[in-house]
Design a protein around this motif. Structure first.
Motif, PDB file in Angstrom:
ATOM      1  N   HIS A  78       0.809  -1.221   0.000  1.00 39.83           N
ATOM      2  CA  HIS A  78       0.000   0.000   0.000  1.00 39.83           C
ATOM      3  C   HIS A  78       0.842   1.271   0.000  1.00 39.83           C
ATOM      4  CE1 HIS A  78      -3.679  -2.309   0.747  1.00 39.83           C
ATOM      5  NE2 HIS A  78      -2.973  -3.007   1.640  1.00 39.83           N
ATOM      6  N   THR A  79       2.148   1.122   0.039  1.00 35.78           N
ATOM      7  CA  THR A  79       3.030   2.283   0.151  1.00 35.78           C
ATOM      8  C   THR A  79       2.973   3.140  -1.110  1.00 35.78           C
ATOM      9  OG1 THR A  79       4.536   1.030   1.579  1.00 35.78           O
ATOM     10  CG2 THR A  79       5.403   3.043   0.557  1.00 35.78           C
ATOM     11  N   ARG A  80       2.794   4.454  -0.920  1.00 34.55           N
ATOM     12  CA  ARG A  80       2.868   5.415  -2.022  1.00 34.55           C
ATOM     13  C   ARG A  80       4.323   5.819  -2.203  1.00 34.55           C
ATOM     14  NH1 ARG A  80      -1.297   4.528  -4.765  1.00 34.55           N
ATOM     15  NH2 ARG A  80      -0.591   6.344  -5.991  1.00 34.55           N
ATOM     16  N   LEU A  81       4.788   5.820  -3.444  1.00 36.76           N
ATOM     17  CA  LEU A  81       6.190   6.086  -3.725  1.00 36.76           C
ATOM     18  C   LEU A  81       6.401   7.455  -4.363  1.00 36.76           C
ATOM     19  CD1 LEU A  81       7.296   2.631  -5.164  1.00 36.76           C
ATOM     20  CD2 LEU A  81       7.667   3.519  -2.854  1.00 36.76           C
ATOM     21  N   VAL A  82       7.468   8.117  -3.937  1.00 42.64           N
ATOM     22  CA  VAL A  82       7.934   9.375  -4.514  1.00 42.64           C
ATOM     23  C   VAL A  82       9.394   9.166  -4.878  1.00 42.64           C
ATOM     24  CG1 VAL A  82       8.494  11.788  -4.004  1.00 42.64           C
ATOM     25  CG2 VAL A  82       6.321  10.812  -3.217  1.00 42.64           C
ATOM     26  N   GLY A  83       9.813   9.672  -6.015  1.00 44.24           N
ATOM     27  CA  GLY A  83      11.210   9.560  -6.416  1.00 44.24           C
ATOM     28  C   GLY A  83      11.893  10.914  -6.420  1.00 44.24           C
ATOM     29  N   ILE A  84      13.221  10.918  -6.398  1.00 46.00           N
ATOM     30  CA  ILE A  84      13.993  12.118  -6.648  1.00 46.00           C
ATOM     31  C   ILE A  84      15.042  11.766  -7.681  1.00 46.00           C
ATOM     32  CG2 ILE A  84      15.445  11.699  -4.602  1.00 46.00           C
ATOM     33  CD1 ILE A  84      15.900  14.765  -4.524  1.00 46.00           C
ATOM     34  N   ILE A  85      15.130  12.567  -8.746  1.00 43.95           N
ATOM     35  CA  ILE A  85      16.076  12.282  -9.820  1.00 43.95           C
ATOM     36  C   ILE A  85      17.160  13.352  -9.860  1.00 43.95           C
ATOM     37  CG2 ILE A  85      14.520  10.926 -11.242  1.00 43.95           C
ATOM     38  CD1 ILE A  85      14.012  13.429 -12.941  1.00 43.95           C
TER      39      ILE A  85
ATOM     40  N   ALA B 263      23.901  10.970  -5.045  1.00 43.21           N
ATOM     41  CA  ALA B 263      24.351  10.557  -3.710  1.00 43.21           C
ATOM     42  C   ALA B 263      24.318  11.686  -2.692  1.00 43.21           C
ATOM     43  CB  ALA B 263      25.765   9.983  -3.786  1.00 43.21           C
ATOM     44  N   HIS B 264      24.407  12.939  -3.136  1.00 44.17           N
ATOM     45  CA  HIS B 264      24.494  14.069  -2.213  1.00 44.17           C
ATOM     46  C   HIS B 264      23.146  14.563  -1.713  1.00 44.17           C
ATOM     47  CE1 HIS B 264      23.503  15.883  -6.045  1.00 44.17           C
ATOM     48  NE2 HIS B 264      23.118  16.962  -5.401  1.00 44.17           N
ATOM     49  N   VAL B 265      22.045  14.113  -2.306  1.00 45.16           N
ATOM     50  CA  VAL B 265      20.746  14.702  -1.987  1.00 45.16           C
ATOM     51  C   VAL B 265      20.321  14.371  -0.554  1.00 45.16           C
ATOM     52  CG1 VAL B 265      19.991  14.706  -4.392  1.00 45.16           C
ATOM     53  CG2 VAL B 265      19.404  12.770  -2.913  1.00 45.16           C
ATOM     54  N   ARG B 266      19.583  15.287   0.058  1.00 45.25           N
ATOM     55  CA  ARG B 266      19.137  15.113   1.441  1.00 45.25           C
ATOM     56  C   ARG B 266      17.638  14.853   1.544  1.00 45.25           C
ATOM     57  NH1 ARG B 266      21.741  20.079   4.738  1.00 45.25           N
ATOM     58  NH2 ARG B 266      21.107  18.789   6.504  1.00 45.25           N
ATOM     59  N   THR B 267      16.944  14.997   0.426  1.00 42.21           N
ATOM     60  CA  THR B 267      15.487  14.873   0.450  1.00 42.21           C
ATOM     61  C   THR B 267      14.993  13.507   0.918  1.00 42.21           C
ATOM     62  OG1 THR B 267      15.237  16.560  -1.263  1.00 42.21           O
ATOM     63  CG2 THR B 267      13.399  15.047  -0.954  1.00 42.21           C
ATOM     64  N   PRO B 268      15.555  12.378   0.444  1.00 39.76           N
ATOM     65  CA  PRO B 268      15.009  11.084   0.894  1.00 39.76           C
ATOM     66  C   PRO B 268      15.072  10.897   2.408  1.00 39.76           C
ATOM     67  CG  PRO B 268      16.369  10.781  -1.047  1.00 39.76           C
ATOM     68  CD  PRO B 268      16.587  12.193  -0.591  1.00 39.76           C
ATOM     69  N   GLN B 269      16.209  11.256   3.027  1.00 43.21           N
ATOM     70  CA  GLN B 269      16.333  11.091   4.467  1.00 43.21           C
ATOM     71  C   GLN B 269      15.287  11.925   5.210  1.00 43.21           C
ATOM     72  OE1 GLN B 269      18.720  11.896   2.113  1.00 43.21           O
ATOM     73  NE2 GLN B 269      20.668  12.128   3.201  1.00 43.21           N
TER      74      GLN B 269
ATOM     75  N   ALA C 106       4.275   6.138   3.031  1.00 35.85           N
ATOM     76  CA  ALA C 106       4.882   6.684   1.819  1.00 35.85           C
ATOM     77  C   ALA C 106       6.390   6.594   1.954  1.00 35.85           C
ATOM     78  CB  ALA C 106       4.450   8.136   1.602  1.00 35.85           C
ATOM     79  N   ALA C 107       7.083   6.628   0.826  1.00 30.63           N
ATOM     80  CA  ALA C 107       8.547   6.546   0.842  1.00 30.63           C
ATOM     81  C   ALA C 107       9.119   7.293  -0.351  1.00 30.63           C
ATOM     82  CB  ALA C 107       9.005   5.086   0.811  1.00 30.63           C
ATOM     83  N   CYS C 108      10.289   7.889  -0.151  1.00 34.19           N
ATOM     84  CA  CYS C 108      11.003   8.590  -1.208  1.00 34.19           C
ATOM     85  C   CYS C 108      12.246   7.791  -1.587  1.00 34.19           C
ATOM     86  CB  CYS C 108      11.390   9.996  -0.763  1.00 34.19           C
ATOM     87  SG  CYS C 108      12.297  10.959  -2.007  1.00 34.19           S
ATOM     88  N   VAL C 109      12.426   7.556  -2.880  1.00 37.14           N
ATOM     89  CA  VAL C 109      13.525   6.736  -3.386  1.00 37.14           C
ATOM     90  C   VAL C 109      14.384   7.572  -4.331  1.00 37.14           C
ATOM     91  CG1 VAL C 109      14.126   4.628  -4.637  1.00 37.14           C
ATOM     92  CG2 VAL C 109      12.026   4.713  -3.272  1.00 37.14           C
ATOM     93  N   PRO C 110      15.724   7.573  -4.137  1.00 36.72           N
ATOM     94  CA  PRO C 110      16.592   8.326  -5.058  1.00 36.72           C
ATOM     95  C   PRO C 110      16.882   7.534  -6.329  1.00 36.72           C
ATOM     96  CG  PRO C 110      17.908   7.359  -3.316  1.00 36.72           C
ATOM     97  CD  PRO C 110      16.478   6.995  -3.014  1.00 36.72           C
ATOM     98  N   PHE C 111      16.932   8.246  -7.466  1.00 43.52           N
ATOM     99  CA  PHE C 111      17.276   7.637  -8.746  1.00 43.52           C
ATOM    100  C   PHE C 111      18.374   8.454  -9.418  1.00 43.52           C
ATOM    101  CE2 PHE C 111      12.826   6.416  -8.094  1.00 43.52           C
ATOM    102  CZ  PHE C 111      12.862   5.054  -8.353  1.00 43.52           C
ATOM    103  N   HIS C 112      19.487   7.796  -9.726  1.00 42.39           N
ATOM    104  CA  HIS C 112      20.547   8.439 -10.505  1.00 42.39           C
ATOM    105  C   HIS C 112      20.184   8.252 -11.971  1.00 42.39           C
ATOM    106  CE1 HIS C 112      25.120   9.126 -11.194  1.00 42.39           C
ATOM    107  NE2 HIS C 112      24.423   9.478 -12.257  1.00 42.39           N
ATOM    108  N   VAL C 113      19.769   9.337 -12.609  1.00 39.99           N
ATOM    109  CA  VAL C 113      19.328   9.290 -14.007  1.00 39.99           C
ATOM    110  C   VAL C 113      20.192  10.244 -14.820  1.00 39.99           C
ATOM    111  CG1 VAL C 113      17.410   9.619 -15.606  1.00 39.99           C
ATOM    112  CG2 VAL C 113      16.955   8.782 -13.283  1.00 39.99           C
ATOM    113  N   GLU C 114      20.958   9.709 -15.740  1.00 42.64           N
ATOM    114  CA  GLU C 114      21.768  10.547 -16.622  1.00 42.64           C
ATOM    115  C   GLU C 114      20.867  11.225 -17.658  1.00 42.64           C
ATOM    116  OE1 GLU C 114      24.914  11.380 -16.513  1.00 42.64           O
ATOM    117  OE2 GLU C 114      25.333  10.161 -14.722  1.00 42.64           O
ATOM    118  N   PRO C 115      21.246  12.399 -18.130  1.00 42.15           N
ATOM    119  CA  PRO C 115      20.392  13.131 -19.076  1.00 42.15           C
ATOM    120  C   PRO C 115      19.943  12.309 -20.281  1.00 42.15           C
ATOM    121  CG  PRO C 115      22.129  14.562 -18.295  1.00 42.15           C
ATOM    122  CD  PRO C 115      22.430  13.197 -17.729  1.00 42.15           C
ATOM    123  N   ALA C 116      20.825  11.487 -20.824  1.00 41.51           N
ATOM    124  CA  ALA C 116      20.467  10.699 -22.006  1.00 41.51           C
ATOM    125  C   ALA C 116      19.371   9.679 -21.721  1.00 41.51           C
ATOM    126  CB  ALA C 116      21.709   9.988 -22.555  1.00 41.51           C
TER     127      ALA C 116
END
Length: 278
Positions: A6-13, A18-24, A37-47
């Motif tokens: 049932h967890t609602r997910l939020v991502g940060i791209i 690695a430096h982001v503070r939002t998920p914590q 709810a949970a926030c998950v970090p995603f390393h996404v390159e521009p391409a």
């Protein structure tokens, strides 16, 4: 925190991420408030950004994304609709997928987060003379949010005078009853001074203004987030000024973005996690 079906997910791209503070901050806050709810970090390159956005839009329990460097401008083209602020500043720092319309909705909450952080500390901008330093991506959003608070005057200073003049003119056209203009960055006579530049991340950074010109009692505000005082805030204290740390803008943004994404996160729970900004 327990993640289940049932967890609602939020991502940060971001790239890197690695430096982001939002998920914590987000995850500890929703856990304390008892939200699933949970926030998950995603390393996404521009391409890979188009493929990532196309794929994640299909997840029905995915409520949206927090967007940071280097994607804030790039995701604009992927959005089928933008909030007024995102359209004005040309950048997005949060987006959600509108399943009814079949497209992404992009918003920008740098400015809303800054103003929310001020309110949280009991500061009001209405009727005040405000000087903002910086007219970049975050600065545009902050200036618009400040102007909506009905200050007596908003003066914008930028290293590129033409950029400050362009921003002031665009805001004046939207809010013609206000006094909004570009200026030289002299803080004398202002009630509130806002640093919307990146100066202050390092102790060796130059000050964004002549600190000796600050008047005692002026509220000096930072957008830079770091532990302790930035060089500007340290100098402001020495001049007898009140100071407002960049952490409050971060706290405000988290709450405003969570609301946009449909997560009812309360400001009090955000502050309790990292502790109040000094």
């Amino acid at each position: 925190m327990q993640i289940d079906g049932h967890t609602r997910l939020v991502g940060i791209i971001a790239a890197p991420v690695a430096h982001v503070r939002t998920p914590q901050l987000f995850n500890a806050s929703v856990a304390r408030q008892g939200l699933n709810a949970a926030c998950v970090p995603f390393h996404v390159e521009p391409a890979q950004l188009p493929a990532f956005l196309a794929g994640v839009a299909g997840a029905q329990n995915f409520d949206g994304l927090v967007v940071t460097i280097p994607h804030k401008e790039a995701v604009v083209a992927a959005c089928g609709a933008l909030t007024e602020t995102a359209r004005l500043v040309g950048s997005v720092n949060a987006m959600r997928f509108d399943r009814a319309q079949g497209h992404w909705l992009g918003g920008n909450f740098d400015g809303d987060g800054f103003v929310a952080g001020l309110r949280e500390r009991g500061h009001r901008l209405a009727g005040k003379r405000v000087l903002q330093l910086g007219a970049g991506g975050a600065g545009k959003s902050m200036a618009y949010a400040i102007a909506r608070e009905q200050p007596a005057e908003l003066v914008i200073h930028n290293r590129s005078a033409a950029k400050a003049a362009e921003l002031a003119a665009s805001l004046q056209a939207i809010l013609p009853a206000l006094t909004i203009r570009a200026g030289d960055g002299d803080p004398a006579g202002f009630d509130v001074v806002v640093n919307a530049t990146a100066l202050g991340l390092r102790d060796t950074d130059a000050l964004p203004l002549p600190a000796a010109r600050l008047g005692a009692g002026t509220l000096v505000c930072e957008a830079v987030v770091r532990d302790g005082d930035t060089p500007l805030l340290k100098a402001a204290r020495e001049q007898g000024c009140a100071v407002h740390h960049g952490q409050w803008m971060l706290y405000g943004q988290i709450v405003e973005i969570a609301r946009f994404l449909g997560v009812g996160l309360e400001a009090a729970f955000v502050e309790r996690i990292l502790g109040p900004a000094a």
